[in-house]
Write a protein that holds these residues in place. Structure first.
Motif, PDB file in Angstrom:
ATOM      1  N   ARG A 235       0.847  -1.192   0.000  1.00 29.82           N
ATOM      2  CA  ARG A 235       0.000   0.000   0.000  1.00 29.82           C
ATOM      3  C   ARG A 235       0.883   1.242   0.000  1.00 29.82           C
ATOM      4  O   ARG A 235       1.900   1.293   0.683  1.00 29.82           O
ATOM      5  CB  ARG A 235      -0.917   0.016   1.225  1.00 29.82           C
ATOM      6  CG  ARG A 235      -1.988  -1.066   1.184  1.00 29.82           C
ATOM      7  CD  ARG A 235      -2.960  -0.942   2.354  1.00 29.82           C
ATOM      8  NE  ARG A 235      -4.052  -1.908   2.237  1.00 29.82           N
ATOM      9  CZ  ARG A 235      -4.021  -3.139   2.692  1.00 29.82           C
ATOM     10  NH1 ARG A 235      -2.929  -3.577   3.320  1.00 29.82           N
ATOM     11  NH2 ARG A 235      -5.052  -3.938   2.548  1.00 29.82           N
ATOM     12  N   LEU A 236       0.464   2.246  -0.759  1.00 28.05           N
ATOM     13  CA  LEU A 236       1.191   3.507  -0.806  1.00 28.05           C
ATOM     14  C   LEU A 236       0.234   4.632  -1.157  1.00 28.05           C
ATOM     15  O   LEU A 236      -0.904   4.391  -1.582  1.00 28.05           O
ATOM     16  CB  LEU A 236       2.323   3.436  -1.831  1.00 28.05           C
ATOM     17  CG  LEU A 236       1.914   3.278  -3.307  1.00 28.05           C
ATOM     18  CD1 LEU A 236       2.899   4.004  -4.209  1.00 28.05           C
ATOM     19  CD2 LEU A 236       1.878   1.808  -3.698  1.00 28.05           C
ATOM     20  N   ARG A 237       0.721   5.832  -0.987  1.00 29.99           N
ATOM     21  CA  ARG A 237      -0.062   7.013  -1.336  1.00 29.99           C
ATOM     22  C   ARG A 237       0.435   7.567  -2.653  1.00 29.99           C
ATOM     23  O   ARG A 237       1.634   7.640  -2.901  1.00 29.99           O
ATOM     24  CB  ARG A 237       0.097   8.078  -0.254  1.00 29.99           C
ATOM     25  CG  ARG A 237      -0.479   7.721   1.112  1.00 29.99           C
ATOM     26  CD  ARG A 237      -1.977   7.907   1.154  1.00 29.99           C
ATOM     27  NE  ARG A 237      -2.346   9.260   0.751  1.00 29.99           N
ATOM     28  CZ  ARG A 237      -3.563   9.614   0.358  1.00 29.99           C
ATOM     29  NH1 ARG A 237      -4.519   8.712   0.318  1.00 29.99           N
ATOM     30  NH2 ARG A 237      -3.824  10.856   0.034  1.00 29.99           N
ATOM     31  N   VAL A 238      -0.486   7.922  -3.505  1.00 28.76           N
ATOM     32  CA  VAL A 238      -0.128   8.592  -4.752  1.00 28.76           C
ATOM     33  C   VAL A 238      -0.770   9.965  -4.756  1.00 28.76           C
ATOM     34  O   VAL A 238      -1.857  10.167  -4.206  1.00 28.76           O
ATOM     35  CB  VAL A 238      -0.585   7.777  -5.987  1.00 28.76           C
ATOM     36  CG1 VAL A 238       0.240   6.520  -6.146  1.00 28.76           C
ATOM     37  CG2 VAL A 238      -2.069   7.448  -5.929  1.00 28.76           C
ATOM     38  N   GLU A 239      -0.057  10.906  -5.333  1.00 26.19           N
ATOM     39  CA  GLU A 239      -0.530  12.281  -5.422  1.00 26.19           C
ATOM     40  C   GLU A 239      -0.903  12.599  -6.866  1.00 26.19           C
ATOM     41  O   GLU A 239      -0.462  11.932  -7.801  1.00 26.19           O
ATOM     42  CB  GLU A 239       0.556  13.238  -4.933  1.00 26.19           C
ATOM     43  CG  GLU A 239       0.906  13.075  -3.463  1.00 26.19           C
ATOM     44  CD  GLU A 239      -0.300  13.323  -2.566  1.00 26.19           C
ATOM     45  OE1 GLU A 239      -1.056  14.281  -2.833  1.00 26.19           O
ATOM     46  OE2 GLU A 239      -0.481  12.555  -1.608  1.00 26.19           O
ATOM     47  N   PRO A 240      -1.739  13.620  -7.091  1.00 19.52           N
ATOM     48  CA  PRO A 240      -2.116  13.985  -8.453  1.00 19.52           C
ATOM     49  C   PRO A 240      -0.881  14.192  -9.336  1.00 19.52           C
ATOM     50  O   PRO A 240       0.056  14.880  -8.966  1.00 19.52           O
ATOM     51  CB  PRO A 240      -2.899  15.290  -8.265  1.00 19.52           C
ATOM     52  CG  PRO A 240      -3.483  15.172  -6.890  1.00 19.52           C
ATOM     53  CD  PRO A 240      -2.446  14.438  -6.082  1.00 19.52           C
ATOM     54  N   GLY A 241      -0.892  13.562 -10.486  1.00 19.39           N
ATOM     55  CA  GLY A 241       0.233  13.626 -11.419  1.00 19.39           C
ATOM     56  C   GLY A 241       1.157  12.435 -11.344  1.00 19.39           C
ATOM     57  O   GLY A 241       1.953  12.213 -12.262  1.00 19.39           O
ATOM     58  N   ASP A 242       1.098  11.653 -10.261  1.00 18.94           N
ATOM     59  CA  ASP A 242       1.923  10.441 -10.159  1.00 18.94           C
ATOM     60  C   ASP A 242       1.501   9.444 -11.234  1.00 18.94           C
ATOM     61  O   ASP A 242       0.316   9.280 -11.532  1.00 18.94           O
ATOM     62  CB  ASP A 242       1.786   9.802  -8.782  1.00 18.94           C
ATOM     63  CG  ASP A 242       2.540  10.575  -7.714  1.00 18.94           C
ATOM     64  OD1 ASP A 242       3.258  11.535  -8.062  1.00 18.94           O
ATOM     65  OD2 ASP A 242       2.411  10.225  -6.519  1.00 18.94           O
ATOM     66  N   ARG A 243       2.506   8.746 -11.788  1.00 23.36           N
ATOM     67  CA  ARG A 243       2.243   7.748 -12.819  1.00 23.36           C
ATOM     68  C   ARG A 243       2.818   6.406 -12.387  1.00 23.36           C
ATOM     69  O   ARG A 243       3.896   6.335 -11.821  1.00 23.36           O
ATOM     70  CB  ARG A 243       2.875   8.168 -14.155  1.00 23.36           C
ATOM     71  CG  ARG A 243       2.322   9.470 -14.710  1.00 23.36           C
ATOM     72  CD  ARG A 243       3.093   9.922 -15.925  1.00 23.36           C
ATOM     73  NE  ARG A 243       2.497  11.103 -16.534  1.00 23.36           N
ATOM     74  CZ  ARG A 243       2.966  11.702 -17.622  1.00 23.36           C
ATOM     75  NH1 ARG A 243       4.060  11.254 -18.211  1.00 23.36           N
ATOM     76  NH2 ARG A 243       2.348  12.749 -18.117  1.00 23.36           N
ATOM     77  N   VAL A 244       2.075   5.359 -12.686  1.00 23.39           N
ATOM     78  CA  VAL A 244       2.536   3.996 -12.429  1.00 23.39           C
ATOM     79  C   VAL A 244       2.533   3.248 -13.756  1.00 23.39           C
ATOM     80  O   VAL A 244       1.498   3.187 -14.439  1.00 23.39           O
ATOM     81  CB  VAL A 244       1.648   3.275 -11.399  1.00 23.39           C
ATOM     82  CG1 VAL A 244       2.141   1.844 -11.192  1.00 23.39           C
ATOM     83  CG2 VAL A 244       1.636   4.027 -10.076  1.00 23.39           C
ATOM     84  N   LEU A 245       3.696   2.706 -14.120  1.00 23.82           N
ATOM     85  CA  LEU A 245       3.841   1.963 -15.365  1.00 23.82           C
ATOM     86  C   LEU A 245       3.874   0.473 -15.064  1.00 23.82           C
ATOM     87  O   LEU A 245       4.725  -0.002 -14.317  1.00 23.82           O
ATOM     88  CB  LEU A 245       5.114   2.382 -16.091  1.00 23.82           C
ATOM     89  CG  LEU A 245       5.427   1.600 -17.381  1.00 23.82           C
ATOM     90  CD1 LEU A 245       4.382   1.889 -18.454  1.00 23.82           C
ATOM     91  CD2 LEU A 245       6.827   1.936 -17.893  1.00 23.82           C
ATOM     92  N   LEU A 246       2.943  -0.263 -15.642  1.00 29.36           N
ATOM     93  CA  LEU A 246       2.924  -1.713 -15.572  1.00 29.36           C
ATOM     94  C   LEU A 246       3.305  -2.240 -16.952  1.00 29.36           C
ATOM     95  O   LEU A 246       2.861  -1.699 -17.978  1.00 29.36           O
ATOM     96  CB  LEU A 246       1.553  -2.240 -15.165  1.00 29.36           C
ATOM     97  CG  LEU A 246       1.049  -1.896 -13.757  1.00 29.36           C
ATOM     98  CD1 LEU A 246       0.465  -0.493 -13.700  1.00 29.36           C
ATOM     99  CD2 LEU A 246       0.003  -2.896 -13.301  1.00 29.36           C
ATOM    100  N   TYR A 247       4.065  -3.303 -17.002  1.00 29.63           N
ATOM    101  CA  TYR A 247       4.605  -3.776 -18.279  1.00 29.63           C
ATOM    102  C   TYR A 247       4.887  -5.271 -18.182  1.00 29.63           C
ATOM    103  O   TYR A 247       4.886  -5.866 -17.091  1.00 29.63           O
ATOM    104  CB  TYR A 247       5.895  -3.018 -18.620  1.00 29.63           C
ATOM    105  CG  TYR A 247       6.911  -3.057 -17.508  1.00 29.63           C
ATOM    106  CD1 TYR A 247       7.887  -4.055 -17.441  1.00 29.63           C
ATOM    107  CD2 TYR A 247       6.874  -2.113 -16.469  1.00 29.63           C
ATOM    108  CE1 TYR A 247       8.797  -4.101 -16.391  1.00 29.63           C
ATOM    109  CE2 TYR A 247       7.768  -2.164 -15.418  1.00 29.63           C
ATOM    110  CZ  TYR A 247       8.729  -3.153 -15.391  1.00 29.63           C
ATOM    111  OH  TYR A 247       9.617  -3.209 -14.344  1.00 29.63           O
ATOM    112  N   THR A 248       5.142  -5.895 -19.315  1.00 29.29           N
ATOM    113  CA  THR A 248       5.508  -7.311 -19.357  1.00 29.29           C
ATOM    114  C   THR A 248       6.986  -7.439 -19.687  1.00 29.29           C
ATOM    115  O   THR A 248       7.648  -6.457 -20.071  1.00 29.29           O
ATOM    116  CB  THR A 248       4.669  -8.067 -20.395  1.00 29.29           C
ATOM    117  OG1 THR A 248       4.871  -7.482 -21.691  1.00 29.29           O
ATOM    118  CG2 THR A 248       3.186  -7.996 -20.038  1.00 29.29           C
ATOM    119  N   ASP A 249       7.504  -8.655 -19.558  1.00 26.15           N
ATOM    120  CA  ASP A 249       8.947  -8.838 -19.747  1.00 26.15           C
ATOM    121  C   ASP A 249       9.399  -8.662 -21.185  1.00 26.15           C
ATOM    122  O   ASP A 249      10.594  -8.593 -21.459  1.00 26.15           O
ATOM    123  CB  ASP A 249       9.393 -10.205 -19.218  1.00 26.15           C
ATOM    124  CG  ASP A 249       8.649 -11.355 -19.894  1.00 26.15           C
ATOM    125  OD1 ASP A 249       7.903 -11.110 -20.862  1.00 26.15           O
ATOM    126  OD2 ASP A 249       8.804 -12.506 -19.435  1.00 26.15           O
ATOM    127  N   GLY A 250       8.440  -8.600 -22.127  1.00 29.41           N
ATOM    128  CA  GLY A 250       8.825  -8.331 -23.503  1.00 29.41           C
ATOM    129  C   GLY A 250       9.465  -6.965 -23.678  1.00 29.41           C
ATOM    130  O   GLY A 250      10.184  -6.728 -24.644  1.00 29.41           O
TER     131      GLY A 250
END
Length: 383
Positions: free
Chosen positions: A284-299
């Motif tokens: 669990r974490l806090r994100v603020e407006p403008g924060d981005r989280v990138l999810l990706y695969t091993d390709g």
């Protein structure tokens, strides 16, 4: 209908070649006729045109040119002219057959691509620009030639528990991987709405995956597994992440280097453990407006250049993180392709979530009232 790679103006090339042969014969002082060279003209017609009748039409004109050249050279009764006439007719017929077969193959490929595109849209649905409190974008590239879908999966849904997303990678390729991805996505779309706890969503996916593999008598079921990462973002900026053997997401915050959201303990992919034993920890974490989280695969991170070096995603992400989520992923994909120097050899999926609550001022006031200013991403709570 599949279009050919040759422009329409290329249809003049056989006639240009015919004129060249005629000119060479006319202006040459040699006693040897170049009439047999005309046999190449209908063959060229079959190459430059997708119209099945075009080699036959060019063959008729070529036969006429052959008789004109034979009359000019006074060889109408000689074997060289007779052989040329038969050769032109044979090459024109072969050109017609080859053009017909090529058109059928192209149509079959177009039909297969259409089916693959429909399957992709059903299985991997398009992601809207805004989903609840986040802006979202996805980029997917299948490794298989002429395919639009592979073993990677993604989805973003807006639920009463907040925005929830998944990115995963099925072991293997081909139809079996697509079937497994369909089972996981179908379960996620249901579990994301029903389960209030994100780790329980992962357990639901494990049960559904196990059932799908055994009910369908899936080949190699004992070796099948799926790596995936789940993320949930609430409107107030509370984010949860569950990782089952997948590459860690990257948090991109203004003025900071990308941070991998890794757990101190590893969790096997789904399909390795018995579904009853799947109890992944929740970060669990806090994100603020403008924060981005990138999810990706091993390709993405396993893409190698000609020297065998892997793509440095964490290093390159800040240089590509300009503009909205769609622009960021487009730049990132182009950067990966430049790094590799060719088409990617594995399926590659990227999902970018940017936290932008509808009323960011209210979110900030609630955070201030709770005395929880924008914390770093390190704090982890495991359940």
């Amino acid at each position: 209908m599949v279009t050919g790679t040759w422009p329409k103006t290329s249809m003049a090339l056989p006639f240009i070649g015919m004129l060249l042969v005629i000119s060479l014969d006319y202006f040459s002082n040699s006693a040897v006729t170049v009439e047999p060279a005309l046999t190449a003209v209908p063959a060229l017609a079959a190459v430059v045109s997708r119209r099945t009748w075009y080699p036959l039409l060019v063959g008729l004109f070529t036969e006429g040119a052959s008789f004109l050249m034979a009359a000019y050279n006074d060889v109408l009764g000689q074997s060289v002219h007779t052989a040329t006439v038969f050769a032109i007719a044979l090459v024109a017929a072969i050109g017609w057959v080859s053009a017909t077969l090529r058109v059928r193959q192209e149509q079959a490929l177009a039909d297969a691509q259409l089916v693959a595109e429909i399957a992709r849209r059903v299985l991997l649905r398009s992601v809207p620009d805004r989903v609840g409190s986040v802006r979202a974008a996805v980029h997917y590239a299948a490794a298989a030639e002429h395919a639009s879908i592979g073993g990677d999966l993604y989805e973003v849904v807006n639920t009463r528990h907040g925005v929830r997303a998944v990115v995963g990678d099925v072991r293997g390729k081909g139809l079996a991987a697509v079937e497994t991805a369909a089972a996981v996505l179908g379960a996620f779309r249901e579990a994301a709405h029903q389960e209030p706890a994100l780790d329980r969503v992962a357990g639901w996916l494990a049960v559904s995956l196990d059932r799908a593999l055994h009910e369908n008598d899936h080949p190699g079921v004992e070796e099948e597994f799926v790596t995936l990462v789940l993320i949930g973002v609430c409107p107030d900026g509370t984010a949860e992440i569950v990782n089952c053997g997948h590459p860690a997401p990257l948090l991109l915050r203004t003025g900071q280097a990308p941070q991998p959201l890794e757990l101190p303990e590893t969790v096997p992919p789904l399909g390795v453990l018995d579904p009853a034993d799947v109890r992944p920890p929740v970060q669990r974490l806090r994100v603020e407006p403008g924060d981005r989280v990138l999810l990706y695969t091993d390709g993405v991170i396993e893409a190698r250049d000609h020297r065998g070096a892997f793509y440095p995603l964490a290093e390159r992400l800040p240089y590509c993180a300009v503009g909205g989520p769609v622009e960021v992923l487009r730049r990132l994909h182009d950067d990966v392709v430049r790094h590799v120097g060719r088409k990617l050899g594995d399926d590659a999926a990227m999902l970018l979530l940017q936290y932008e609550p509808v009323f960011p001022q209210q979110t900030q006031l609630r955070s201030a009232a709770r005395g929880t200013p924008a914390p770093p991403a390190e704090p982890v709570t495991r359940t």
